[in-house]
Design a protein around this motif. Structure first.
Motif, PDB file in Angstrom:
ATOM      1  N   LEU A  56     -78.067 -26.409  -7.159  1.00 24.14           N
ATOM      2  CA  LEU A  56     -77.602 -27.777  -7.516  1.00 24.14           C
ATOM      3  C   LEU A  56     -76.698 -27.423  -8.538  1.00 24.14           C
ATOM      4  CD1 LEU A  56     -80.874 -29.859  -7.284  1.00 24.14           C
ATOM      5  CD2 LEU A  56     -78.988 -29.741  -5.967  1.00 24.14           C
ATOM      6  N   GLU A  57     -75.603 -28.143  -8.676  1.00 27.68           N
ATOM      7  CA  GLU A  57     -74.672 -28.061  -9.592  1.00 27.68           C
ATOM      8  C   GLU A  57     -75.276 -28.476 -10.825  1.00 27.68           C
ATOM      9  OE1 GLU A  57     -70.968 -29.273  -8.261  1.00 27.68           O
ATOM     10  OE2 GLU A  57     -70.515 -27.709  -7.027  1.00 27.68           O
ATOM     11  N   THR A  95     -67.672 -40.117  -9.453  1.00 28.01           N
ATOM     12  CA  THR A  95     -68.320 -38.771  -9.668  1.00 28.01           C
ATOM     13  C   THR A  95     -69.880 -38.966  -9.113  1.00 28.01           C
ATOM     14  OG1 THR A  95     -67.242 -38.399 -11.716  1.00 28.01           O
ATOM     15  CG2 THR A  95     -69.111 -37.111 -11.370  1.00 28.01           C
ATOM     16  N   VAL A  96     -70.552 -40.029  -9.291  1.00 32.11           N
ATOM     17  CA  VAL A  96     -71.856 -40.252  -9.014  1.00 32.11           C
ATOM     18  C   VAL A  96     -72.062 -40.490  -7.280  1.00 32.11           C
ATOM     19  CG1 VAL A  96     -73.884 -41.695  -8.992  1.00 32.11           C
ATOM     20  CG2 VAL A  96     -72.517 -41.071 -10.907  1.00 32.11           C
ATOM     21  N   SER A 125     -74.680 -36.793  -0.697  1.00 29.04           N
ATOM     22  CA  SER A 125     -75.183 -35.466  -0.446  1.00 29.04           C
ATOM     23  C   SER A 125     -76.706 -35.356  -0.704  1.00 29.04           C
ATOM     24  CB  SER A 125     -74.564 -34.250  -1.469  1.00 29.04           C
ATOM     25  OG  SER A 125     -75.007 -34.666  -2.719  1.00 29.04           O
ATOM     26  N   TRP A 126     -77.090 -36.160  -1.709  1.00 32.46           N
ATOM     27  CA  TRP A 126     -78.491 -36.431  -1.890  1.00 32.46           C
ATOM     28  C   TRP A 126     -79.220 -37.014  -0.673  1.00 32.46           C
ATOM     29  CZ3 TRP A 126     -81.838 -40.870  -2.084  1.00 32.46           C
ATOM     30  CH2 TRP A 126     -83.205 -40.494  -2.515  1.00 32.46           C
ATOM     31  N   PHE A 127     -78.590 -38.179   0.042  1.00 32.96           N
ATOM     32  CA  PHE A 127     -79.025 -38.956   1.426  1.00 32.96           C
ATOM     33  C   PHE A 127     -78.957 -37.681   2.476  1.00 32.96           C
ATOM     34  CE2 PHE A 127     -78.449 -42.939  -0.914  1.00 32.96           C
ATOM     35  CZ  PHE A 127     -79.800 -43.493  -0.647  1.00 32.96           C
ATOM     36  N   ARG A 137     -76.983 -31.984  -9.706  1.00 34.60           N
ATOM     37  CA  ARG A 137     -78.447 -32.046 -10.388  1.00 34.60           C
ATOM     38  C   ARG A 137     -78.854 -33.170 -11.007  1.00 34.60           C
ATOM     39  NH1 ARG A 137     -81.293 -26.987 -13.584  1.00 34.60           N
ATOM     40  NH2 ARG A 137     -83.576 -28.006 -13.566  1.00 34.60           N
ATOM     41  N   ASP A 138     -78.035 -33.717 -11.918  1.00 31.04           N
ATOM     42  CA  ASP A 138     -78.346 -35.023 -12.595  1.00 31.04           C
ATOM     43  C   ASP A 138     -78.499 -36.149 -11.624  1.00 31.04           C
ATOM     44  OD1 ASP A 138     -78.163 -33.389 -14.897  1.00 31.04           O
ATOM     45  OD2 ASP A 138     -75.958 -33.817 -15.204  1.00 31.04           O
ATOM     46  N   VAL A 139     -77.663 -36.250 -10.591  1.00 27.61           N
ATOM     47  CA  VAL A 139     -77.832 -37.302  -9.798  1.00 27.61           C
ATOM     48  C   VAL A 139     -79.120 -37.234  -8.850  1.00 27.61           C
ATOM     49  CG1 VAL A 139     -76.577 -38.556  -7.710  1.00 27.61           C
ATOM     50  CG2 VAL A 139     -75.143 -37.689  -9.854  1.00 27.61           C
TER      51      VAL A 139
END
Length: 363
Positions: free
Chosen positions: A2-3, A45-46, A52-54, A13-15
Motif C-alpha cells: 500500500l502506498e 485523491t480519496v 481500489s479498496w472496493f 494506505r490511509d484510505v
C-alpha cells in the motif's frame, strides 16, 4: 504494498485503513466519510483509492487472514479478531446490499428525472430557439428603428444648429437695429432740442418784430394826430386808405394768428417730446410732424416778415399821406378804432398783443 501518503497528503494506505475502520463500525465507506475519518484529503485523491479498496475487498473477504493481526499476536486475540471481523463482514455485506439496493432505486429515480429533464430541456430548447428567433427579429427591428432614430436625431441636430445660427443672426441684427434706433433717438433728441431753441428764437423774433411794428404804428398815429390839419386834402383817397388800413388790420391779425400758431407748434413740440420718450416707435413720424410744423412756423414767420416789411412801406406812405390828408386820416383812425373793437381779444386798444396763459410761459 500500500502506498503511504506523502507528507501532508493522503495515500492509499490511509484510505484503506479508514475504509476498514468504517466497515468495522458498520458504515459503508464513502468519500465524505473517509475524508471525515482522516480529517483531510480531497475527493479527487480519496475517490481513486476508495475504488481500489472496493476492488480488493472481495479477495480480502475470501481470505480472512487478510484482516488478521500479525502472527505475533496471541491466539485468543487472533480468534477474537477473526470472530469480530466475520461479524463485521456479515454486517457490511448486509449494509452494502441494502445501500446498493437503495442506490439502485435512487439511480433509477434519478435516471427517470434526468430523462424527464432531458425532454423538458429539449422542449425548452425549442422554445428558446423560437424565442431567440423572435428576439433576433425584434433586435433587427430595433436596430432599424435605432438607425432611423439616429438619422432623425442627426437631422434634428443639424436643423437645431441651423436654427440656433439663424436665431443668433437675428439677435445680432436686433442688437444692431437697437443700437441704430438708440442713435436715431439721440439724434432726434438733439434735433428736438435744437428745434425748441430755434422755435424759441423764432417766437422771440416774432414778438420783437410785432412790438416794433406796433411801436412804429403808434409813432405813425402820433404823427397822424400832429398832421390832422394836413389830411383834409386827402378825402378823395379815404376809400383807398380804408382798404389799406383794413389790409393792415388783416395782416396784423395774420401776424397774431402766426404767433398763436407758433405757440401751438411749441406746445405740440413739447407734447411730441414727452410722447417720444414713452413711444420710441413713433418718434420718426412725430419728428416729421414737428418738422412740418417748423416749416409752417417758418412760413408764418416769412409771411409775418413780409407783412411787417409791407407795413413799414405802407407806414412810410401813410406818413407822407397823413402829412397831406389830415381829414382822411381822422376818418381812417375812426375806421381803425372800429375795426379794433371787432378784432380778436388778443389785441388791446393800443394794438399791442396781450399774453394769454397757455400752459407755456410767454417770453
Amino acid at each position: 504494498m500500500l502506498e503511504i501518503g506523502k507528507r501532508g497528503g493522503v495515500g492509499e494506505r490511509d484510505v484503506w485503513e479508514a475504509a476498514d475502520t468504517l466497515l468495522l463500525k458498520g458504515f459503508r465507506p464513502t468519500v465524505e466519510r473517509i475524508r471525515a475519518q482522516i480529517g483531510r484529503g480531497s475527493p479527487n485523491t480519496v475517490g481513486p483509492h476508495l475504488d481500489s479498496w472496493f476492488k480488493a475487498l472481495g479477495s480480502r473477504i475470501q481470505d480472512p487472514s487478510a484482516f488478521c493481526a500479525s502472527s505475533e499476536a496471541p491466539d485468543a486475540v487472533s480468534q477474537a479478531a477473526r470472530t469480530f471481523w466475520e461479524a463485521a463482514l456479515t454486517a457490511a455485506r448486509e449494509a452494502c446490499t441494502d445501500e446498493l439496493t437503495q442506490d439502485r432505486e435512487a439511480l433509477a429515480q434519478e435516471a427517470a428525472g434526468i430523462e424527464k429533464e432531458r425532454a423538458d430541456l429539449a422542449g425548452q430548447r425549442i422554445r428558446l430557439a423560437d424565442a431567440a428567433q423572435t428576439q433576433q427579429t425584434l433586435i433587427d427591428t430595433l436596430k432599424t428603428q435605432v438607425e432611423d432614430a439616429r438619422a432623425s436625431l442627426s437631422a434634428a441636430a443639424t436643423e437645431r444648429v441651423a436654427l440656433m445660427a439663424s436665431h443668433e443672426r437675428q439677435i445680432a441684427q436686433l442688437h444692431a437695429e437697437r443700437a441704430t434706433l438708440e442713435d436715431r433717438l439721440g439724434a432726434a433728441d438733439e434735433k428736438l432740442v435744437a428745434m425748441q431753441n430755434e422755435l424759441s428764437a423764432v417766437k422771440s423774433g416774432c414778438d420783437r418784430d410785432i412790438k416794433e411794428a406796433l411801436l412804429r404804428f403808434d409813432q405813425a398815429r402820433s404823427e397822424a394826430r400832429v398832421a390832422q390839419n394836413a389830411l383834409a386834402e386827402l378825402r378823395q383817397h379815404a376809400s383807398a386808405q380804408d382798404a389799406a388800413l383794413a389790409s393792415l388790420t388783416k395782416q396784423l391779425a395774420a401776424a397774431e394768428a402766426g404767433r398763436k400758431t407758433a405757440i401751438q407748434a411749441n406746445v405740440s413740440l413739447e407734447n411730441a417730446v414727452a410722447a417720444e420718450k414713452a413711444e420710441a416707435l413713433e418718434v420718426k413720424s412725430k419728428v416729421q410732424i414737428l418738422e412740418t410744423e417748423l416749416r409752417q412756423a417758418e412760413e408764418v414767420q416769412a409771411t409775418l416778415q413780409a407783412a411787417l416789411d409791407a407795413e413799414r412801406s405802407r407806414a412810410s406812405e401813410l406818413a407822407l399821406l397823413l402829412a397831406n390828408s389830415q381829414g382822411e386820416i381822422v376818418q381812417a383812425l375812426r375806421s381803425l378804432e372800429q375795426s379794433k373793437k371787432g378784432s380778436p381779444a388778443g389785441l388791446d386798444p393800443r394794438g399791442r398783443t396781450t399774453k394769454r396763459k397757455r400752459g407755456i410761459p410767454m417770453r
